[in-house]
Scaffold this motif. Structure first.
Motif, PDB file in Angstrom:
ATOM      1  N   SER A 278      -1.451  -5.413  14.687  1.00 23.48           N
ATOM      2  CA  SER A 278      -2.230  -5.898  13.523  1.00 23.48           C
ATOM      3  C   SER A 278      -3.320  -5.503  13.186  1.00 23.48           C
ATOM      4  O   SER A 278      -3.858  -5.729  12.136  1.00 23.48           O
ATOM      5  N   GLU A 284       0.335   1.007  13.406  1.00 17.56           N
ATOM      6  CA  GLU A 284       1.518   0.379  13.258  1.00 17.56           C
ATOM      7  C   GLU A 284       2.457   1.143  12.208  1.00 17.56           C
ATOM      8  O   GLU A 284       3.709   1.108  12.293  1.00 17.56           O
ATOM      9  N   LYS A 419       6.423  -7.899   9.656  1.00 13.42           N
ATOM     10  CA  LYS A 419       5.172  -7.486   9.922  1.00 13.42           C
ATOM     11  C   LYS A 419       4.214  -8.976  10.201  1.00 13.42           C
ATOM     12  O   LYS A 419       4.614  -9.772   9.364  1.00 13.42           O
ATOM     13  N   ARG A 449       9.351  -6.763   5.669  1.00 14.50           N
ATOM     14  CA  ARG A 449       9.167  -5.464   5.371  1.00 14.50           C
ATOM     15  C   ARG A 449      10.098  -5.097   4.088  1.00 14.50           C
ATOM     16  O   ARG A 449      11.116  -5.639   4.037  1.00 14.50           O
TER      17      ARG A 449
END
Length: 449
Positions: A278, A284, A419, A449
């Motif tokens: 994050s 990511e 996410k 997502r």
């Protein structure tokens, strides 16, 4: 077996001066990992300190760690911290010693062979999908709680074949209380005997009785039904060379050890992985691209994992920075030599993954989250005991392959769908216990997502 030898140096290894009664207890503090790191960087590869009546060494040189965990392993036992948890772990693999431990390890090893471990992959994926079915965009969650609940469900299903949510919640609540009370007990300079009916001991013994009652029920049910594919069935069927198997008490001890060692550590690996991701959106993004390329939205199977090197690298790097178990301790059973100093019988040698995993000699920019460092064969080049999230020597974690597969399956199953955005007012810190949980949880908001 090593024997006491004449050493070249007198006295103790260097270390900070402490008070007459408590020693260095006040300096260790709640963030004991910082104390360990400062100790190694200030006083070198072998440092000394004292907590109350206990004399401790911190070994941070890989060769010294190898000597303790491999060369002289038979001259050490688990230290007082690990023994504090014997009321719940009994004489299981983590706390047992000597020939009994070796006999149990050999008996349990077949349950963790590659084919057996891989057979649990569908359970892991299915329970992860069941968790995702309860999520939606905008939902606020505590990632530590979510992943702990998930890995608990996986552990109870693979260990006992258990599906009942009520039993799962009951054992989780009792175990959490047991662990909190035992951890607080570990930090006390003086520990009242458990038989003394203090208010804390009464709460602890009630929780322990409840846990034992539930697990004994699982074992009785396991003995009564036809053999299944769960670990308990495998343990019930296992026999020593003389044809004997495990008693109900030993089954309980091993089951509790496998449950606690298995579910909490993997949950923390997942929690810290998502925290780091994050904070690093470019990493990511690269991870999600790997999943899209290899998996196209489906949950991975064991055969997919070799095609997910970046996923493995993210997990390795998360365990480097936030090792679920951050310190190992061994107590000398005889006088020994270590680094030119005498380790007297009863002294404890600590080895901290938190310290070694941050050694700039082996990890460039050690505080930086960089999964790429694992993509060029770093693991094979590192000396032993520079990176050792699962311990080492004979007593390396029996469930390491299970844990790595579980982490990879859950990370990719969850990450393809959602996410996480950390809550803007979240305070992220560590709370070193026997493991390394976040002190205030990991509050986040879900986004599909």
């Amino acid at each position: 077996m090593s024997k006491a030898v004449i050493v070249s140096r007198h006295g103790l290894p260097p270390g900070p001066k402490g008070s007459l009664i408590g020693g260095n207890l006040g300096q260790v503090g709640p963030r004991r990992v910082d104390f360990f790191l400062d100790l190694a960087r200030t006083y070198g590869p072998l440092a000394s300190f004292r907590i109350g009546r206990w004399r401790l060494f911190l070994a941070s040189d890989p060769d010294l760690i190898h000597q303790v965990l491999v060369t002289d392993a038979k001259c050490y036992i688990k230290h007082f911290g690990a023994r504090t948890f014997k009321p719940v772990l009994g004489n299981g693999l983590v706390t047992s010693e000597g020939d009994f431990w070796l006999r149990q390890r050999r008996l349990l090893q077949p349950a963790f062979l590659k084919a057996q471990v891989q057979s649990y992959a569908p359970v892991m994926a299915n329970l992860a999908e069941a968790m995702l079915a309860k999520w939606h965009t905008g939902k606020s969650v505590n990632l530590e709680f979510e992943f702990s609940s998930l890995t608990s469900a996986i552990a109870l299903k693979t260990l006992f074949g258990l599906d009942d949510q009520g039993d799962r919640e009951r054992i989780d609540e009792s175990l959490r209380q047991v662990f909190d009370l035992l951890t607080a007990r570990l930090d006390m300079p003086f520990q009242w005997p458990l038989w003394l009916p203090t208010p804390t001991n009464i709460r602890l013994n009630r929780a322990l009785t409840d846990v034992r009652h539930v697990v004994d029920g699982f074992i009785a049910a396991g003995r009564a039904r036809p053999r299944g594919s769960d670990l308990l069935s495998t343990m019930i069927a296992a026999q020593h060379d003389d044809g004997t198997g495990m008693s109900d008490q030993q089954l309980r001890d091993e089951a509790m050890t496998l449950y606690l060692a298995g579910h909490e550590t993997t949950a923390l690996t997942l929690t810290w992985s998502w925290y780091l991701l994050s904070q690093h959106p470019a990493i990511e993004k690269k991870l999600v691209e790997e999943w899209q390329r290899v998996l196209s939205g489906r949950a991975p199977t064991p055969s997919d994992l070799t095609a997910l090197p970046y996923t493995a690298a993210v997990i390795n790097e998360a365990m480097r920075l936030y090792p679920p178990v951050y310190v190992i301790g061994r107590e000398a059973t005889t006088d020994l030599e270590l680094g030119g100093y005498r380790v007297k019988r009863g002294y404890t040698v600590l080895m901290s993954q938190w310290v070694n995993h941050r050694d700039p000699k082996y990890f460039a920019e050690p505080e930086r989250f960089s999964p790429e460092r694992w993509l060029n064969g770093l693991a094979a080049r590192l000396p032993k005991f520079v990176y050792y999230p699962f311990g080492g020597g004979q007593r390396i974690c029996i469930g390491s392959h299970f844990a790595l597969m579980e982490a990879a399956i859950i990370l990719s199953t969850v990450g393809q769908k959602y996410k996480f955005t950390l809550s803007p007012d979240a305070v992220i810190d560590i709370k070193p216990q026997i493991t390394l949980p976040p002190k205030y949880g990991m509050p986040a908001t879900l986004e599909r997502r």
